[in-house]
Design a protein around this motif. Structure first.
Motif, short mmCIF file in Angstrom:
data_model
loop_
_atom_site.label_atom_id
_atom_site.label_comp_id
_atom_site.label_asym_id
_atom_site.label_seq_id
_atom_site.Cartn_x
_atom_site.Cartn_y
_atom_site.Cartn_z
N TRP A 43 -7.75 8.65 7.27
CA TRP A 43 -8.98 8.94 6.52
C TRP A 43 -9.13 10.44 6.26
N ALA A 44 -8.82 11.23 7.27
CA ALA A 44 -8.89 12.68 7.10
C ALA A 44 -7.89 13.16 6.06
N ASP A 45 -6.70 12.54 6.06
CA ASP A 45 -5.71 12.92 5.05
C ASP A 45 -6.18 12.58 3.64
N LEU A 46 -6.85 11.42 3.50
CA LEU A 46 -7.36 11.05 2.18
C LEU A 46 -8.45 12.01 1.71
N LYS A 81 10.04 7.98 -0.42
CA LYS A 81 9.49 9.22 -1.01
C LYS A 81 8.16 9.62 -0.36
N GLY A 82 7.75 8.88 0.68
CA GLY A 82 6.52 9.23 1.38
C GLY A 82 5.26 8.69 0.75
N LYS A 83 5.38 7.83 -0.26
CA LYS A 83 4.21 7.24 -0.89
C LYS A 83 3.81 5.96 -0.16
N PRO A 84 2.54 5.55 -0.21
CA PRO A 84 2.11 4.30 0.43
C PRO A 84 2.86 3.10 -0.15
N ASP A 85 3.35 2.24 0.73
CA ASP A 85 4.08 1.05 0.31
C ASP A 85 3.06 -0.05 0.00
N THR A 86 2.50 -0.02 -1.19
CA THR A 86 1.44 -0.97 -1.57
C THR A 86 1.98 -2.38 -1.72
N THR A 87 3.24 -2.51 -2.10
CA THR A 87 3.82 -3.86 -2.25
C THR A 87 3.86 -4.58 -0.90
N ALA A 88 4.36 -3.90 0.13
CA ALA A 88 4.42 -4.51 1.46
C ALA A 88 3.02 -4.80 1.99
N ARG A 89 2.07 -3.92 1.69
CA ARG A 89 0.71 -4.14 2.18
C ARG A 89 0.10 -5.38 1.53
N TRP A 143 -7.95 -7.04 9.44
CA TRP A 143 -6.95 -6.16 10.06
C TRP A 143 -5.92 -5.72 9.04
N ALA A 144 -5.44 -6.66 8.19
CA ALA A 144 -4.40 -6.34 7.21
C ALA A 144 -4.91 -5.35 6.16
N MET A 145 -6.21 -5.45 5.83
CA MET A 145 -6.75 -4.59 4.78
C MET A 145 -7.19 -3.23 5.29
N ASP A 146 -7.76 -3.17 6.49
CA ASP A 146 -8.38 -1.94 6.95
C ASP A 146 -7.68 -1.26 8.13
N HIS A 147 -7.11 -2.06 9.02
CA HIS A 147 -6.65 -1.48 10.28
C HIS A 147 -5.15 -1.46 10.46
N LEU A 187 1.42 -11.68 13.41
CA LEU A 187 0.99 -10.34 12.99
C LEU A 187 0.72 -9.48 14.21
N ALA A 188 1.13 -8.22 14.13
CA ALA A 188 0.93 -7.28 15.25
C ALA A 188 -0.45 -6.66 15.13
N MET A 189 -1.47 -7.48 15.45
CA MET A 189 -2.85 -7.01 15.28
C MET A 189 -3.26 -5.99 16.33
N GLU A 190 -2.41 -5.81 17.34
CA GLU A 190 -2.72 -4.78 18.33
C GLU A 190 -2.45 -3.38 17.79
N LEU A 191 -1.67 -3.31 16.70
CA LEU A 191 -1.41 -2.01 16.09
C LEU A 191 -2.60 -1.61 15.23
N ARG A 192 -2.95 -0.35 15.32
CA ARG A 192 -4.11 0.14 14.58
C ARG A 192 -3.73 1.34 13.71
N ARG A 193 -4.43 1.42 12.64
CA ARG A 193 -4.19 2.52 11.69
C ARG A 193 -4.69 3.82 12.28
N PRO A 194 -3.91 4.90 12.21
CA PRO A 194 -4.34 6.19 12.78
C PRO A 194 -5.62 6.68 12.09
N VAL A 195 -6.51 7.25 12.89
CA VAL A 195 -7.76 7.77 12.31
C VAL A 195 -7.49 8.96 11.40
N THR A 196 -6.32 9.56 11.53
CA THR A 196 -6.00 10.71 10.67
C THR A 196 -5.78 10.30 9.22
#
Length: 319
Positions: free
Chosen positions: A101-104, A20-28, A8-12, A90-99
């Motif tokens: 992948w489309a943005d990438l 600045k709108g960049k991915p927060d890789t440190t927090a991830r 979940w932490a890695m993918d979802h 951990l809030a595992m009920e939260l899911r990463r938006p499917v958008t």
């Protein structure tokens, strides 16, 4: 380690963003370290800050700031303490938006398009149609049949060589015949012609060298007829010319060859030097062998003349 929590932490898990709108890789990264110590449902995650430092490589302050951002973003929540350490859920009920992948994919397409455009512009800089050729202050620059020529010359008053371009084989036609080399030289500027090598001087030098070689070859005939062994004539000719070019006098060589022929008269011809060997070793400067004559022979009681058994006159003198 809980596989479900780590996945979940890695993918979802939703991706936090920086200011600045960049991915927060440190927090991830810190969230993944928490997930490794959580239960399959995302609870009971209580690693120490030191353990998270060890797993992520961040310093203590960086880890604490990342935990606060994760808590503020709703991805983790404090759930009491355990063994003196803060326990998280951990809030595992939260899911990463499917958008996401489309943005990438869209960003990848934009990157590839931008790279292709840069490549196209780089190529276009090196290819320009002949009608757009610009020559500024270029006195003495001449362009002939330059359909495929690209030039950009600025303040080139010191240019001395004319630009001469001939069309390719596929572009030649009866209407555009191929200019000859003489025509190209004729069309060149006077300054360019001054820099060109003078052909008459080179021709005269070549002619002089040829005449000198012919002269040496003719003198070689007298040597060849005089020398006692006529073998390997071509090698002998080369050795003769080399000797003359080293400064040897032809007449001196011929005279020395006569003396050598006289010396070898009546001798075994297999011991006579080849002419090329004789010339290359400079034998024409050797001293001639002494002529055979009467020698003194030491005997008991004094010196007496040496008697040749075949010389009857020697006996007549003694008796």
């Amino acid at each position: 380690m809980s596989t479900e929590a780590v996945t979940w932490a890695m993918d979802h898990a939703p991706m936090l963003r920086t200011e600045k709108g960049k991915p927060d890789t440190t927090a991830r990264h810190v969230l993944q370290a928490l997930a490794e110590h959580a239960s399959p449902t995302g609870t009971d995650a209580h690693p120490s800050v030191l353990r998270i430092q060890y797993r992520t490589g961040y310093d203590r302050a960086t880890v604490q700031r990342a935990l606060r951002r994760l808590e503020k973003g709703g991805l983790i929540a404090k759930d009491g303490t355990k063994e003196g350490r803060t326990r998280y859920k951990l809030a595992m009920e939260l899911r990463r938006p499917v958008t996401d992948w489309a943005d990438l994919e869209r960003e990848e397409d934009e990157f590839r398009a931008a790279a292709a455009e840069r490549k196209r512009r780089s190529r276009s800089k090196g290819v320009t149609h002949a009608e757009s050729v610009t020559v500024t202050d270029a006195e003495g620059v001449t362009v002939t049949h330059g359909e495929s020529v690209t030039a950009d010359v600025t303040h080139s008053k010191s240019v001395r060589h004319a630009l001469k371009v001939r069309p390719s084989r596929t572009e030649r036609s009866p209407n555009h015949p191929q200019p000859s080399d003489n025509q190209l030289h004729k069309d060149s500027s006077p300054a360019a012609r001054l820099d060109e090598p003078q052909a008459p001087a080179a021709t005269a030098q070549t002619k002089s060298s040829s005449e000198k070689t012919d002269h040496h070859a003719k003198a070689f005939g007298a040597f060849w007829l005089t020398y006692p062994k006529r073998k390997a004539k071509e090698e002998a000719r080369k050795a003769w010319i080399a000797a003359i070019e080293r400064g040897a006098d032809p007449q001196h060589i011929v005279d020395a060859a006569k003396n050598y022929a006289h010396e070898r008269a009546g001798q075994d011809p297999k011991y006579t030097k080849y002419p090329a060997t004789w010339l290359n070793k400079g034998c024409y400067d050797d001293e001639p062998d002494p002529q055979p004559g009467r020698h003194l022979q030491a005997v008991s009681g004094g010196y007496q003349p040496y008697r040749n058994p075949t010389d009857q006159s020697a006996y007549d003198e003694d008796f």
